[in-house]
Design a protein around this motif. Structure first.
Motif, PDB file in Angstrom:
ATOM      1  N   LYS A 137      94.061  32.134  65.015  1.00 41.98           N
ATOM      2  CA  LYS A 137      94.629  32.323  66.322  1.00 41.98           C
ATOM      3  C   LYS A 137      94.662  33.432  66.789  1.00 41.98           C
ATOM      4  CE  LYS A 137      97.776  28.057  65.541  1.00 41.98           C
ATOM      5  NZ  LYS A 137      99.299  27.750  65.764  1.00 41.98           N
ATOM      6  N   ILE A 138      95.157  34.554  66.059  1.00 43.70           N
ATOM      7  CA  ILE A 138      94.955  35.778  66.768  1.00 43.70           C
ATOM      8  C   ILE A 138      93.606  36.253  66.844  1.00 43.70           C
ATOM      9  CG2 ILE A 138      95.199  37.421  64.568  1.00 43.70           C
ATOM     10  CD1 ILE A 138      96.804  39.090  66.214  1.00 43.70           C
ATOM     11  N   LYS A 139      92.672  35.914  66.073  1.00 37.81           N
ATOM     12  CA  LYS A 139      91.170  36.250  66.097  1.00 37.81           C
ATOM     13  C   LYS A 139      90.660  35.817  67.481  1.00 37.81           C
ATOM     14  CE  LYS A 139      89.731  35.015  61.952  1.00 37.81           C
ATOM     15  NZ  LYS A 139      89.080  34.896  61.000  1.00 37.81           N
ATOM     16  N   ALA A 140      90.951  34.154  67.674  1.00 41.00           N
ATOM     17  CA  ALA A 140      90.591  33.609  68.865  1.00 41.00           C
ATOM     18  C   ALA A 140      90.972  34.515  70.126  1.00 41.00           C
ATOM     19  CB  ALA A 140      90.776  32.053  68.884  1.00 41.00           C
ATOM     20  N   ASP A 141      92.148  34.685  69.955  1.00 39.92           N
ATOM     21  CA  ASP A 141      92.913  35.439  70.904  1.00 39.92           C
ATOM     22  C   ASP A 141      92.094  36.662  71.674  1.00 39.92           C
ATOM     23  OD1 ASP A 141      94.471  33.482  71.958  1.00 39.92           O
ATOM     24  OD2 ASP A 141      96.350  34.561  71.051  1.00 39.92           O
ATOM     25  N   ILE A 142      91.735  37.447  70.415  1.00 40.33           N
ATOM     26  CA  ILE A 142      90.876  38.652  70.624  1.00 40.33           C
ATOM     27  C   ILE A 142      89.569  38.525  71.485  1.00 40.33           C
ATOM     28  CG2 ILE A 142      89.791  40.560  69.416  1.00 40.33           C
ATOM     29  CD1 ILE A 142      92.147  40.500  67.385  1.00 40.33           C
ATOM     30  N   MET A 143      88.883  37.441  70.933  1.00 40.75           N
ATOM     31  CA  MET A 143      87.649  36.965  71.452  1.00 40.75           C
ATOM     32  C   MET A 143      87.858  36.473  72.793  1.00 40.75           C
ATOM     33  SD  MET A 143      85.620  38.513  68.995  1.00 40.75           S
ATOM     34  CE  MET A 143      84.296  37.740  69.591  1.00 40.75           C
ATOM     35  N   ALA A 144      88.948  35.788  73.075  1.00 43.53           N
ATOM     36  CA  ALA A 144      88.864  35.138  74.422  1.00 43.53           C
ATOM     37  C   ALA A 144      89.497  36.118  75.257  1.00 43.53           C
ATOM     38  CB  ALA A 144      89.879  34.060  74.411  1.00 43.53           C
ATOM     39  N   SER A 145      89.926  37.512  74.920  1.00 46.42           N
ATOM     40  CA  SER A 145      90.488  38.444  75.997  1.00 46.42           C
ATOM     41  C   SER A 145      89.360  39.189  76.623  1.00 46.42           C
ATOM     42  CB  SER A 145      91.398  39.406  75.153  1.00 46.42           C
ATOM     43  OG  SER A 145      91.536  40.656  76.077  1.00 46.42           O
ATOM     44  N   ALA A 146      89.451  39.608  77.826  1.00 52.26           N
ATOM     45  CA  ALA A 146      88.425  40.324  78.718  1.00 52.26           C
ATOM     46  C   ALA A 146      88.096  41.543  77.939  1.00 52.26           C
ATOM     47  CB  ALA A 146      88.808  40.505  79.886  1.00 52.26           C
ATOM     48  N   CYS A 147      88.923  42.378  77.298  1.00 56.11           N
ATOM     49  CA  CYS A 147      88.792  43.655  76.718  1.00 56.11           C
ATOM     50  C   CYS A 147      88.699  43.450  75.149  1.00 56.11           C
ATOM     51  CB  CYS A 147      89.693  44.732  77.342  1.00 56.11           C
ATOM     52  SG  CYS A 147      91.289  44.327  77.142  1.00 56.11           S
ATOM     53  N   GLY A 148      89.416  42.513  74.677  1.00 52.16           N
ATOM     54  CA  GLY A 148      89.490  42.465  73.330  1.00 52.16           C
ATOM     55  C   GLY A 148      90.624  43.259  72.796  1.00 52.16           C
ATOM     56  N   ALA A 149      90.762  43.487  71.318  1.00 52.44           N
ATOM     57  CA  ALA A 149      91.753  44.547  70.762  1.00 52.44           C
ATOM     58  C   ALA A 149      91.054  44.916  69.477  1.00 52.44           C
ATOM     59  CB  ALA A 149      93.039  43.653  70.381  1.00 52.44           C
ATOM     60  N   PRO A 150      91.615  46.189  69.072  1.00 55.35           N
ATOM     61  CA  PRO A 150      90.728  46.844  68.054  1.00 55.35           C
ATOM     62  C   PRO A 150      91.438  46.160  66.462  1.00 55.35           C
ATOM     63  CG  PRO A 150      91.899  48.352  69.364  1.00 55.35           C
ATOM     64  CD  PRO A 150      92.444  47.011  69.892  1.00 55.35           C
ATOM     65  N   ILE A 151      90.407  45.541  65.705  1.00 54.40           N
ATOM     66  CA  ILE A 151      90.666  44.785  64.570  1.00 54.40           C
ATOM     67  C   ILE A 151      91.288  45.589  63.385  1.00 54.40           C
ATOM     68  CG2 ILE A 151      88.563  44.998  63.732  1.00 54.40           C
ATOM     69  CD1 ILE A 151      90.903  41.965  63.251  1.00 54.40           C
ATOM     70  N   ASP A 152      91.047  47.081  63.361  1.00 50.53           N
ATOM     71  CA  ASP A 152      91.839  48.009  62.819  1.00 50.53           C
ATOM     72  C   ASP A 152      93.241  47.959  62.929  1.00 50.53           C
ATOM     73  OD1 ASP A 152      90.495  48.990  65.181  1.00 50.53           O
ATOM     74  OD2 ASP A 152      91.153  51.014  64.159  1.00 50.53           O
ATOM     75  N   ILE A 153      93.661  48.017  64.096  1.00 48.12           N
ATOM     76  CA  ILE A 153      95.036  48.075  64.226  1.00 48.12           C
ATOM     77  C   ILE A 153      95.577  46.726  63.844  1.00 48.12           C
ATOM     78  CG2 ILE A 153      96.673  48.440  65.930  1.00 48.12           C
ATOM     79  CD1 ILE A 153      95.158  50.460  67.218  1.00 48.12           C
ATOM     80  N   ILE A 154      95.101  45.573  64.313  1.00 48.68           N
ATOM     81  CA  ILE A 154      95.389  44.218  64.004  1.00 48.68           C
ATOM     82  C   ILE A 154      95.731  44.023  62.535  1.00 48.68           C
ATOM     83  CG2 ILE A 154      95.172  41.768  64.590  1.00 48.68           C
ATOM     84  CD1 ILE A 154      96.218  43.246  67.029  1.00 48.68           C
ATOM     85  N   MET A 155      94.501  44.383  61.894  1.00 49.34           N
ATOM     86  CA  MET A 155      94.509  43.998  60.597  1.00 49.34           C
ATOM     87  C   MET A 155      95.359  45.043  60.019  1.00 49.34           C
ATOM     88  SD  MET A 155      92.359  42.630  58.038  1.00 49.34           S
ATOM     89  CE  MET A 155      93.694  41.550  57.411  1.00 49.34           C
ATOM     90  N   GLY A 156      95.713  46.311  60.321  1.00 52.95           N
ATOM     91  CA  GLY A 156      96.639  47.206  59.564  1.00 52.95           C
ATOM     92  C   GLY A 156      98.019  46.639  59.705  1.00 52.95           C
ATOM     93  N   ASN A 157      98.472  46.174  60.971  1.00 55.08           N
ATOM     94  CA  ASN A 157      99.848  45.647  61.011  1.00 55.08           C
ATOM     95  C   ASN A 157      99.882  44.503  60.402  1.00 55.08           C
ATOM     96  OD1 ASN A 157     101.566  47.426  63.302  1.00 55.08           O
ATOM     97  ND2 ASN A 157      99.410  47.591  63.801  1.00 55.08           N
ATOM     98  N   ALA A 158      98.987  43.585  60.152  1.00 58.50           N
ATOM     99  CA  ALA A 158      99.271  42.325  59.314  1.00 58.50           C
ATOM    100  C   ALA A 158      99.173  42.732  57.932  1.00 58.50           C
ATOM    101  CB  ALA A 158      97.686  41.382  59.638  1.00 58.50           C
ATOM    102  N   ILE A 159      98.422  43.530  57.438  1.00 56.85           N
ATOM    103  CA  ILE A 159      98.645  43.968  56.033  1.00 56.85           C
ATOM    104  C   ILE A 159      99.945  44.410  55.621  1.00 56.85           C
ATOM    105  CG2 ILE A 159      97.967  45.769  54.354  1.00 56.85           C
ATOM    106  CD1 ILE A 159      94.912  45.300  55.470  1.00 56.85           C
TER     107      ILE A 159
END
Length: 254
Positions: free
Chosen positions: A163-185
């Motif tokens: 779901k969050i990956k789909a939101d990143i790809m649907a967003s106009a600018c996206g979000a850095p996967i390094d920060i998203i992944m780091g916080n998820a870990i």
């Protein structure tokens, strides 16, 4: 530990950043370095008998979308393990580093954000979107995983984040996967984390200035201006020898 390089289309310096990043990786991380993967375009000097190359052309307008798409493509089209590190092409190592025990970094409790001087600039909107997604999915708002260094990828965890990956790809600018992944870990596993401040060199006058800015960091990154002013020449002088991931190009002086 395996390392995945994520390479974009085109390079102002003809992919010399990647060349010296690889040389620094071999010099300072060789004991714990297992395989090197690269997803994106392929420089002519890259030895694809030594590097596991996964062709991929950028298809999105924004860098954040392309990075996430390439990481996922590399996972699905290679035998990358469940846990690996990914790197940009402008990460340069300058001291011995154990990749098998690479730290989970954070910025001393700092929340994901930018100073007001960035307001209205493209990266401002990316960070605003990152904050929104972290809140939506109840992840920490601290800056885990960001910074100019290598980044952890936990493949099973990434696959549980559709779901969050789909939101990143649907967003106009996206979000850095390094920060998203780091916080998820951090939310999932609560690993011990280490303080690290960003070491991205934007302007470097001379060697004294370089030493002062890098400080005690194990690696750093740069922008084009820093390369042109001083760092490009420093890298060329500091990492003169070819590494095992380069093939010899006829008539090349490098």
């Amino acid at each position: 530990m395996d390392v995945l390089y994520v390479l974009g289309n085109g390079s102002k310096h003809n992919n010399e950043e990647l060349r010296y990043s690889l040389r620094s990786l071999v010099r300072y991380c060789n004991r714990s370095l297992e395989r090197v993967f690269l997803v994106g375009e392929c420089p002519e000097w890259l030895d694809t008998t030594k590097v596991i190359y996964i062709p991929y052309k950028d298809t999105y307008a924004h860098k954040c979308h392309n990075i996430l798409a390439k990481i996922e493509y590399a996972i699905e089209h290679s035998d990358l393990p469940d846990h690996f590190l990914w790197s940009a092409d402008d990460i340069f190592h300058i001291c011995v580093t154990d990749l098998n025990n690479y730290p989970y970094y954070h910025k001393n409790g700092a929340q994901v954000g930018l100073p007001d001087s960035y307001r209205g600039k493209p990266w401002w909107f990316v960070i605003q979107e990152t904050q929104r997604l972290l809140k939506k999915y109840h992840y920490p708002l601290e800056d885990y995983g960001g910074g100019h260094c290598l980044h952890h990828v936990d493949v099973p965890l990434l696959r549980r984040m559709p779901k969050i990956k789909a939101d990143i790809m649907a967003s106009a600018c996206g979000a850095p996967i390094d920060i998203i992944m780091g916080n998820a870990i951090v939310k999932q596993y609560h690993p011990e984390t280490v303080v690290r401040y960003d070491v991205k060199l934007s302007s470097v006058k001379d060697e004294d200035d370089f030493i002062r800015q890098v400080g005690g960091a194990e690696c750093f990154s740069i922008n084009d201006r820093a390369w042109d002013e001083f760092v490009g020449a420093w890298l060329q002088g500091h990492f003169k020898s070819r590494c095992r991931f380069e093939r010899v190009i006829q008539n090349s002086k490098i």
